[in-house]
Design a protein around this motif. Structure first.
Motif, PDB file in Angstrom:
ATOM      1  N   ILE A  76      42.037  -1.757  -5.563  1.00 33.81           N
ATOM      2  CA  ILE A  76      42.055  -0.337  -5.221  1.00 33.81           C
ATOM      3  C   ILE A  76      41.089  -0.106  -4.062  1.00 33.81           C
ATOM      4  O   ILE A  76      39.912  -0.427  -4.169  1.00 33.81           O
ATOM      5  CB  ILE A  76      41.694   0.530  -6.443  1.00 33.81           C
ATOM      6  CG1 ILE A  76      42.695   0.263  -7.577  1.00 33.81           C
ATOM      7  CG2 ILE A  76      41.662   2.005  -6.066  1.00 33.81           C
ATOM      8  CD1 ILE A  76      42.332   0.904  -8.895  1.00 33.81           C
ATOM      9  N   ASP A  77      41.600   0.451  -2.968  1.00 33.27           N
ATOM     10  CA  ASP A  77      40.760   0.635  -1.781  1.00 33.27           C
ATOM     11  C   ASP A  77      40.009   1.960  -1.817  1.00 33.27           C
ATOM     12  O   ASP A  77      40.198   2.793  -2.708  1.00 33.27           O
ATOM     13  CB  ASP A  77      41.580   0.492  -0.495  1.00 33.27           C
ATOM     14  CG  ASP A  77      42.624   1.579  -0.315  1.00 33.27           C
ATOM     15  OD1 ASP A  77      42.609   2.603  -1.022  1.00 33.27           O
ATOM     16  OD2 ASP A  77      43.486   1.404   0.577  1.00 33.27           O
ATOM     17  N   GLU A  78      39.128   2.139  -0.833  1.00 32.08           N
ATOM     18  CA  GLU A  78      38.279   3.337  -0.763  1.00 32.08           C
ATOM     19  C   GLU A  78      39.095   4.636  -0.727  1.00 32.08           C
ATOM     20  O   GLU A  78      38.744   5.607  -1.383  1.00 32.08           O
ATOM     21  CB  GLU A  78      37.357   3.277   0.455  1.00 32.08           C
ATOM     22  CG  GLU A  78      36.251   2.258   0.358  1.00 32.08           C
ATOM     23  CD  GLU A  78      35.235   2.532  -0.738  1.00 32.08           C
ATOM     24  OE1 GLU A  78      34.977   3.705  -1.090  1.00 32.08           O
ATOM     25  OE2 GLU A  78      34.700   1.553  -1.261  1.00 32.08           O
ATOM     26  N   ALA A  79      40.170   4.648   0.056  1.00 25.87           N
ATOM     27  CA  ALA A  79      40.977   5.858   0.187  1.00 25.87           C
ATOM     28  C   ALA A  79      41.555   6.269  -1.168  1.00 25.87           C
ATOM     29  O   ALA A  79      41.511   7.446  -1.546  1.00 25.87           O
ATOM     30  CB  ALA A  79      42.096   5.647   1.207  1.00 25.87           C
ATOM     31  N   ARG A  80      42.079   5.308  -1.906  1.00 26.37           N
ATOM     32  CA  ARG A  80      42.660   5.616  -3.221  1.00 26.37           C
ATOM     33  C   ARG A  80      41.561   6.031  -4.207  1.00 26.37           C
ATOM     34  O   ARG A  80      41.768   6.944  -5.014  1.00 26.37           O
ATOM     35  CB  ARG A  80      43.436   4.410  -3.755  1.00 26.37           C
ATOM     36  CG  ARG A  80      44.113   4.666  -5.069  1.00 26.37           C
ATOM     37  CD  ARG A  80      45.199   5.729  -4.969  1.00 26.37           C
ATOM     38  NE  ARG A  80      45.825   5.921  -6.255  1.00 26.37           N
ATOM     39  CZ  ARG A  80      46.099   7.106  -6.798  1.00 26.37           C
ATOM     40  NH1 ARG A  80      45.851   8.213  -6.125  1.00 26.37           N
ATOM     41  NH2 ARG A  80      46.649   7.183  -7.986  1.00 26.37           N
ATOM     42  N   LEU A  81      40.401   5.396  -4.137  1.00 28.89           N
ATOM     43  CA  LEU A  81      39.289   5.791  -5.008  1.00 28.89           C
ATOM     44  C   LEU A  81      38.883   7.228  -4.729  1.00 28.89           C
ATOM     45  O   LEU A  81      38.574   7.981  -5.660  1.00 28.89           O
ATOM     46  CB  LEU A  81      38.106   4.843  -4.842  1.00 28.89           C
ATOM     47  CG  LEU A  81      38.260   3.501  -5.553  1.00 28.89           C
ATOM     48  CD1 LEU A  81      37.191   2.529  -5.093  1.00 28.89           C
ATOM     49  CD2 LEU A  81      38.227   3.674  -7.053  1.00 28.89           C
ATOM     50  N   GLU A  82      38.866   7.619  -3.466  1.00 29.04           N
ATOM     51  CA  GLU A  82      38.569   9.006  -3.094  1.00 29.04           C
ATOM     52  C   GLU A  82      39.577   9.952  -3.736  1.00 29.04           C
ATOM     53  O   GLU A  82      39.208  10.979  -4.301  1.00 29.04           O
ATOM     54  CB  GLU A  82      38.570   9.188  -1.570  1.00 29.04           C
ATOM     55  CG  GLU A  82      37.362   8.627  -0.873  1.00 29.04           C
ATOM     56  CD  GLU A  82      36.096   9.448  -1.072  1.00 29.04           C
ATOM     57  OE1 GLU A  82      36.186  10.666  -1.323  1.00 29.04           O
ATOM     58  OE2 GLU A  82      35.013   8.851  -0.996  1.00 29.04           O
ATOM     59  N   GLU A  83      40.867   9.603  -3.631  1.00 35.36           N
ATOM     60  CA  GLU A  83      41.921  10.430  -4.213  1.00 35.36           C
ATOM     61  C   GLU A  83      41.738  10.587  -5.722  1.00 35.36           C
ATOM     62  O   GLU A  83      42.020  11.642  -6.282  1.00 35.36           O
ATOM     63  CB  GLU A  83      43.295   9.795  -3.959  1.00 35.36           C
ATOM     64  CG  GLU A  83      43.759   9.845  -2.531  1.00 35.36           C
ATOM     65  CD  GLU A  83      45.041   9.036  -2.327  1.00 35.36           C
ATOM     66  OE1 GLU A  83      45.664   8.600  -3.320  1.00 35.36           O
ATOM     67  OE2 GLU A  83      45.407   8.830  -1.156  1.00 35.36           O
ATOM     68  N   LEU A  84      41.266   9.528  -6.364  1.00 30.06           N
ATOM     69  CA  LEU A  84      41.080   9.525  -7.819  1.00 30.06           C
ATOM     70  C   LEU A  84      39.750  10.159  -8.250  1.00 30.06           C
ATOM     71  O   LEU A  84      39.487  10.289  -9.440  1.00 30.06           O
ATOM     72  CB  LEU A  84      41.154   8.097  -8.349  1.00 30.06           C
ATOM     73  CG  LEU A  84      42.516   7.394  -8.191  1.00 30.06           C
ATOM     74  CD1 LEU A  84      42.376   5.918  -8.533  1.00 30.06           C
ATOM     75  CD2 LEU A  84      43.556   8.069  -9.059  1.00 30.06           C
TER      76      LEU A  84
END
Length: 123
Positions: A112-120
């Motif tokens: 899981i990359d940074e962008a997806r972690l931000e979304e979550l």
């Protein structure tokens, strides 16, 4: 804020215990190490802004990238004690921040990359 090394390690172990049992086998062989501070060179390499810092770091091959190549270093999670202590006012806040950082870095192990972690909401 001051917390002994032993108590800090205990908070890290508590955070690791929050990982659901079905994910635990995928973390075998992924050490979680504690370092005092990230080096200036590391912060520069990761392009961390001067007014920011690094609480944790996942290094290595994510599970989604397939098998490791020969000679490639094994995955590793590093937590930076100094920045974590500096970011928190009390032990309850430290416990939460360590747990968030551990989960964040484990997420990288699962690809899981940074962008997806931000979304979550884990950014």
């Amino acid at each position: 804020m001051h917390v002994s090394h032993q108590a800090f390690r205990g908070l890290v172990d508590d955070a690791l215990a929050l990982v659901p049992a079905e994910f635990q086998p995928y973390l075998v062989g992924v050490p979680v190490v504690i370092e005092a501070w990230p080096s200036g060179e590391l912060l520069d390499d990761l392009e961390v802004p001067e007014d920011d810092t690094l609480l944790g770091l996942y290094s290595g091959h994510a599970l989604t990238e397939g098998p490791r190549e020969s000679g490639e270093l094994p995955p590793r999670i590093t937590l930076f004690r100094g920045p974590l202590l500096e970011a928190c006012e009390d032990e309850d806040e430290l416990r939460d921040e360590i747990a968030t950082t551990v989960i964040h870095e484990i997420a990288h192990h699962f690809g899981i990359d940074e962008a997806r972690l931000e979304e979550l909401g884990w950014g």
